[in-house]
Design a protein around this motif. Structure first.
Motif, short mmCIF file in Angstrom:
data_model
loop_
_atom_site.label_atom_id
_atom_site.label_comp_id
_atom_site.label_asym_id
_atom_site.label_seq_id
_atom_site.Cartn_x
_atom_site.Cartn_y
_atom_site.Cartn_z
N UNK A 198 -0.47 7.59 8.42
CA UNK A 198 0.27 7.78 7.16
C UNK A 198 1.53 6.74 7.09
N UNK A 199 1.98 6.32 8.01
CA UNK A 199 3.08 5.52 8.00
C UNK A 199 3.14 4.28 7.31
N UNK A 200 4.30 3.68 6.93
CA UNK A 200 4.42 2.39 6.66
C UNK A 200 4.32 1.11 7.54
N UNK B 61 -2.17 18.11 9.68
CA UNK B 61 -1.13 16.96 9.84
C UNK B 61 -0.57 16.83 11.22
N UNK C 106 -0.72 0.72 10.06
CA UNK C 106 -0.01 1.50 9.02
C UNK C 106 -1.14 1.50 7.90
N UNK C 107 -1.15 2.91 7.31
CA UNK C 107 -2.22 2.72 6.09
C UNK C 107 -3.51 2.87 6.20
N UNK D 208 11.04 3.22 11.14
CA UNK D 208 11.08 4.74 11.08
C UNK D 208 10.19 5.54 10.58
N UNK D 209 10.05 6.72 10.61
CA UNK D 209 9.15 7.47 9.71
C UNK D 209 9.64 8.88 9.70
N UNK D 210 9.03 9.79 9.10
CA UNK D 210 9.28 10.95 8.68
C UNK D 210 8.06 11.93 8.89
N UNK D 211 7.75 12.94 9.86
CA UNK D 211 6.68 13.53 10.00
C UNK D 211 6.17 14.14 8.64
N UNK D 212 4.82 14.36 8.73
CA UNK D 212 3.73 13.84 9.58
C UNK D 212 3.37 12.46 9.44
N UNK E 202 0.83 -1.17 0.09
CA UNK E 202 -0.28 -0.11 0.05
C UNK E 202 0.72 1.14 0.10
N UNK F 3 2.15 4.54 1.29
CA UNK F 3 2.24 5.47 2.58
C UNK F 3 3.17 6.51 2.42
N UNK G 211 15.41 -0.95 11.39
CA UNK G 211 15.82 0.47 10.99
C UNK G 211 14.83 0.59 9.60
N UNK G 212 14.92 -0.50 8.85
CA UNK G 212 14.29 -0.30 7.42
C UNK G 212 12.76 -0.22 7.47
N UNK H 31 15.57 4.46 16.07
CA UNK H 31 16.78 4.22 15.39
C UNK H 31 16.76 2.74 14.69
#
Lengths: 234, 233
Positions: free
Chosen positions: B31-33, B144, B96-97, B220-224, A197, A199, B216-217, B202
């Motif tokens: 919004x995250x994976x 956001x 997620x999603x 993690x996330x980037x805002x928002x 999906x 994201x 780590x793959x 981390x």
């Protein structure tokens, strides 16, 4: 002269069909929808990353409400190809907008490119812009279904486009799976081995952050926001 | 130390304010994976009430949410202040999603909106909206949201049963079951005890060791991390 209503099939780039008000005819037609007006949007795209070249961008004008991707839903096949390899043609063909253009070359960090779209479609318009971050597995940036009809002539709207993950390829960052100059690996792979999906992108780890198998280094990292998009109307 | 259950700044007006009750619909997207939200608390309350504020210490109730996903204390405290709340609209974790909806919420006399949920996997991370002024103009508004660190627990990134209890170090769960084990711990120190923007997970790529039980793959996330669409009817 009577205007007939036509269904217009529009050609790419700078052409307009030769229909317009007959000169000297100043009938006030009661039906405003029969007046054809040509509009041109110039879309300037700037790569705001440190070291993530952006693949040749695709820009498409369409009717409003047409989304090229949806957060939480699987990427289309065309978006998968674009986000993994940078090639936009399958995406553009499948999206089937009113008019489209693709860049001739990669946008290097700090560089800009401007593409123009002209249409006389008589309906509210929206813009879709998309490009791959080439030093990733399936990271892309852009906007979709962004309304532009409200833009006045010579007006400008702008946005910093987010970075998305297509969810079609695991973010292994290996030399054989990243197509960009950091690696030269494989682009598109039809197998979907990730969450499937779309994201927001979680960011890249890189070898400098302890991921030894990664072909990326600290220079390839990014925070949200890869492409500044500015749209003007003529 | 006198710990108030909610942060109340200034005087609460005891006179009914000029705000008119609104009917809201609220849509929240993860919004995250790879990050899960624990049960969400959505609350409309008066001005000068805060579930949390960046740059201030977490209350006990906020800590219970951020470390273990327990929103009962925040909900109870909000109720005593006349808030109108919706708890756990997703009936569990928001993966997620995924997205969840509050179809209708009558704000009564309240004119601020706050939202919190713990983010997993993390030690004391949470997604939050702090006292957003609810517009009186009908329409659709998009917000956001960022990820915050409650500042109450060191981010050691180690999974430990029972560690959702305040004071028990560790990450209570990794709902995706896609991390590692036997990490040695990223840190034992929480040097910033104020609520602040989370510096991120981390993780590592060692499934049976390394410093972290997170990948780590993946974690993690980037805002928002969340998108909130509020419709004022």
């Amino acid at each position: 002269m009577k205007y007939t209503s036509l269904s217009l099939s529009l050609t790419v780039a700078a052409f307009t069909l030769g229909l317009g008000a007959c000169s000297g005819d100043d009938n006030n037609d009661a039906n405003n929808g029969d007046r054809f007006e040509t509009v041109t949007f110039r879309v300037t795209m700037t790569n705001t990353t440190h070291n993530q070249p952006l693949s040749p961008p695709a820009v498409i004008l369409s009717a409003t409400g047409r989304y090229a991707w949806d957060l939480g839903l699987p990427a289309s096949d065309g978006l998968e190809v674009l986000s993994e390899s940078g090639s936009p043609s399958a995406f553009v063909a499948a999206f089937d907008g009113l008019v489209s253009a693709t860049g001739a070359e990669v946008i290097m960090p700090g560089q800009s490119v401007t593409l123009s779209l002209t249409t006389d479609a008589d309906e509210p318009l929206a813009l879709t812009v998309v490009s791959m971050l080439v030093n990733t597995n399936d990271g892309f940036t852009g906007v979709t279904a962004w309304p532009v009809s409200h833009l006045a002539r010579d007006g400008l709207i702008s946005v910093l486009a987010p970075i998305y993950d297509a969810g079609t390829e695991a973010n292994m960052e290996t030399a054989d799976s990243v197509p960009g100059p950091a690696a030269g690996g494989e682009g598109f792979n039809a197998l979907r081995d990730d969450v499937d999906f779309v994201s927001r992108h979680p960011g890249v780890v890189t070898a400098d952050d302890g991921y030894d198998a990664s072909v990326l280094d600290q220079s390839h990292r990014f925070d949200n926001g890869a492409m500044a998009i500015a749209v003007t109307r003529f | 130390m006198n710990i108030k259950p909610l942060i109340v700044t200034g005087l609460l007006s005891l006179v009914s304010s000029v705000s008119v009750a609104e009917n809201l619909s609220i849509n929240i997207s993860n919004l995250t994976q790879g990050i899960y939200f624990t049960p969400l608390l959505i609350t409309t309350h008066m001005e000068n009430v805060h579930l949390y504020q960046t740059g201030t210490a977490a209350t006990m109730e906020l800590q219970a949410m951020a470390e273990g996903g327990d929103i009962s204390g925040l909900l109870a405290s909000s109720d005593t202040l006349g808030a109108v709340s919706v708890a756990n609209p997703a009936e569990g974790l928001l993966a997620p999603g995924m997205m969840t909806d509050v179809m209708t919420l009558d704000t009564g006399d309240n004119d601020r909106l706050s939202i919190v949920a713990m983010i997993l996997p993390s030690n004391d991370g949470f997604v939050g909206l702090d006292a957003w002024p609810i517009p009186s103009e009908p329409g659709t508004y998009t917000l956001w949201l960022n990820a915050y660190d409650a500042g109450t627990e060191a981010n050691n990134e180690l999974i430990a049963d029972g560690s959702g209890m305040p004071g028990t170090l560790g990450v209570p769960a990794n709902p995706g079951h896609n991390g590692g084990v036997s990490g040695t711990g990223v840190t034992t120190n929480e040097s910033n005890q104020y609520i602040h923007i989370h510096r991120g997970n981390l993780g590592d790529t060692d499934a049976e060791g390394g410093k972290s039980d997170f990948d780590s793959r993946i974690h993690r996330w980037l805002n928002p991390v969340a998108k909130v669409v509020v419709t004022v009817h």
